[in-house]
Design a protein around this motif. Structure first.
Motif, PDB file in Angstrom:
ATOM      1  N   PRO A  56     -35.823 -35.239  76.258  1.00 23.40           N
ATOM      2  CA  PRO A  56     -35.977 -36.672  75.956  1.00 23.40           C
ATOM      3  C   PRO A  56     -36.357 -36.936  74.506  1.00 23.40           C
ATOM      4  O   PRO A  56     -35.901 -37.912  73.907  1.00 23.40           O
ATOM      5  CB  PRO A  56     -37.086 -37.105  76.915  1.00 23.40           C
TER       6      PRO A  56
ATOM      7  N   LEU B  30     -32.240 -40.621  79.841  1.00 20.31           N
ATOM      8  CA  LEU B  30     -31.992 -41.961  79.321  1.00 20.31           C
ATOM      9  C   LEU B  30     -31.323 -42.819  80.381  1.00 20.31           C
ATOM     10  O   LEU B  30     -31.607 -44.007  80.523  1.00 20.31           O
ATOM     11  CB  LEU B  30     -31.110 -41.886  78.072  1.00 20.31           C
TER      12      LEU B  30
ATOM     13  N   LEU C  40     -33.905 -37.795  71.594  1.00 16.91           N
ATOM     14  CA  LEU C  40     -33.365 -39.127  71.420  1.00 16.91           C
ATOM     15  C   LEU C  40     -34.227 -39.994  70.509  1.00 16.91           C
ATOM     16  O   LEU C  40     -33.878 -41.143  70.222  1.00 16.91           O
ATOM     17  CB  LEU C  40     -33.202 -39.822  72.773  1.00 16.91           C
TER      18      LEU C  40
ATOM     19  N   SER D 133     -32.955 -48.356  68.769  1.00 19.17           N
ATOM     20  CA  SER D 133     -32.930 -48.949  70.107  1.00 19.17           C
ATOM     21  C   SER D 133     -31.514 -49.384  70.488  1.00 19.17           C
ATOM     22  O   SER D 133     -31.099 -49.255  71.636  1.00 19.17           O
ATOM     23  CB  SER D 133     -33.881 -50.145  70.170  1.00 19.17           C
TER      24      SER D 133
ATOM     25  N   ARG E 217     -29.457 -46.316  71.452  1.00 20.61           N
ATOM     26  CA  ARG E 217     -29.816 -45.867  72.794  1.00 20.61           C
ATOM     27  C   ARG E 217     -29.187 -46.778  73.849  1.00 20.61           C
ATOM     28  O   ARG E 217     -28.722 -46.314  74.890  1.00 20.61           O
ATOM     29  CB  ARG E 217     -31.343 -45.849  72.956  1.00 20.61           C
TER      30      ARG E 217
ATOM     31  N   SER F 229     -31.109 -36.083  79.421  1.00 21.66           N
ATOM     32  CA  SER F 229     -32.364 -36.470  78.772  1.00 21.66           C
ATOM     33  C   SER F 229     -33.154 -37.476  79.596  1.00 21.66           C
ATOM     34  O   SER F 229     -34.314 -37.756  79.299  1.00 21.66           O
ATOM     35  CB  SER F 229     -32.073 -37.081  77.399  1.00 21.66           C
TER      36      SER F 229
ATOM     37  N   SER G  35     -26.430 -45.608  76.570  1.00 21.95           N
ATOM     38  CA  SER G  35     -26.647 -45.802  78.005  1.00 21.95           C
ATOM     39  C   SER G  35     -25.434 -46.434  78.671  1.00 21.95           C
ATOM     40  O   SER G  35     -25.005 -46.010  79.750  1.00 21.95           O
ATOM     41  CB  SER G  35     -27.877 -46.691  78.239  1.00 21.95           C
TER      42      SER G  35
ATOM     43  N   ALA H 270     -26.995 -38.174  77.726  1.00 24.51           N
ATOM     44  CA  ALA H 270     -27.690 -39.360  78.219  1.00 24.51           C
ATOM     45  C   ALA H 270     -28.308 -39.110  79.586  1.00 24.51           C
ATOM     46  O   ALA H 270     -29.440 -39.522  79.859  1.00 24.51           O
ATOM     47  CB  ALA H 270     -26.715 -40.541  78.285  1.00 24.51           C
TER      48      ALA H 270
END
Length: 225
Positions: free
Chosen positions: A153, A218, A156, A161, A164, A216, A168, A213
């Motif tokens: 994690p 996410l 990342l 933001s 990310r 991790s 996602s 993704a």
């Protein structure tokens, strides 16, 4: 620019059919044909194609092994592997994606879908439908083979933001256009965020970014209904 394609399949008739189809397009060109994985690796090193259309099941060295060798070679980092398989979803496909393949197509693919797939992969995008992505992630990608490094994690932390958020949505199987519509930005902006995330995380392409993704945390795998 012409997209240079290498065909790797042990079926001569299928290779001939693909060659005729691909060479009929002004922006595509077949630069070589391989009958097994070992020959595919050798020809990739000689011709440096943009895309390898790779069958998984071949005698001798199979397509999975060849994909891993090609994708692990830094000198071949500009070559993308597009997997051909009789079964659209199976463990071999997932292993190929872990190894760095950029996507897959079923052997019953239409001519237009094949040509579009080659162009998509050559452009640096992955060829994964939303349904296929979710199935692969749920069944295989979140449980990597022994010895396969996971994405922690904290890796990342270098992402913004927005990066990310875009990562996602890509992991959920949304296309650039769909992400752009959802976030009220342009597809070009989405593509920029995707490529920045790939660069920061060292992802070879969008397919590996999707794997990262999920690994991790996410994005979480949805429980079965």
């Amino acid at each position: 620019m012409t997209i240079r394609v290498l065909l790797a399949d042990d079926q001569a008739l299928l290779r001939a059919t693909f060659r005729i189809l691909i060479d009929s397009c002004p922006d595509l060109e077949v630069v070589g044909e391989a009958t097994d994985g070992r020959e595919a690796v050798d020809l990739v090193r000689v011709h440096r194609p943009d895309v390898v259309l790779m069958d998984i099941r071949m005698p001798g060295t199979d397509g999975l092994t060849a994909t891993a060798v090609i994708c692990a070679d830094e000198d071949l980092s500009d070559t993308r592997v597009l997997i051909l398989t009789t079964f659209e979803i199976d463990e071999y496909v997932a292993q190929a994606l872990r190894a760095g393949a950029s996507g897959f197509l079923g052997k019953d693919v239409t001519a237009d879908a094949l040509l579009d797939g080659i162009r998509t992969v050559a452009a640096g995008d992955s060829l994964l439908s939303p349904t296929a992505t979710r199935t692969l992630i749920t069944r295989f990608l979140t449980a990597p083979a022994p010895g396969t490094p996971l994405t922690a994690p904290e890796q990342l932390a270098t992402l913004t933001s927005r990066e990310r958020e875009v990562m996602s949505l890509a992991a959920e199987g949304l296309s650039n256009d769909e992400i752009a519509e959802k976030l009220y930005v342009s597809p070009l902006t989405v593509r920029t965020h995707i490529h920045r995330a790939m660069t920061k995380l060292g992802a070879r392409d969008r397919a590996q970014l999707v794997v990262m993704a999920y690994q991790s945390g996410l994005v979480q795998v949805a429980p079965p209904e």
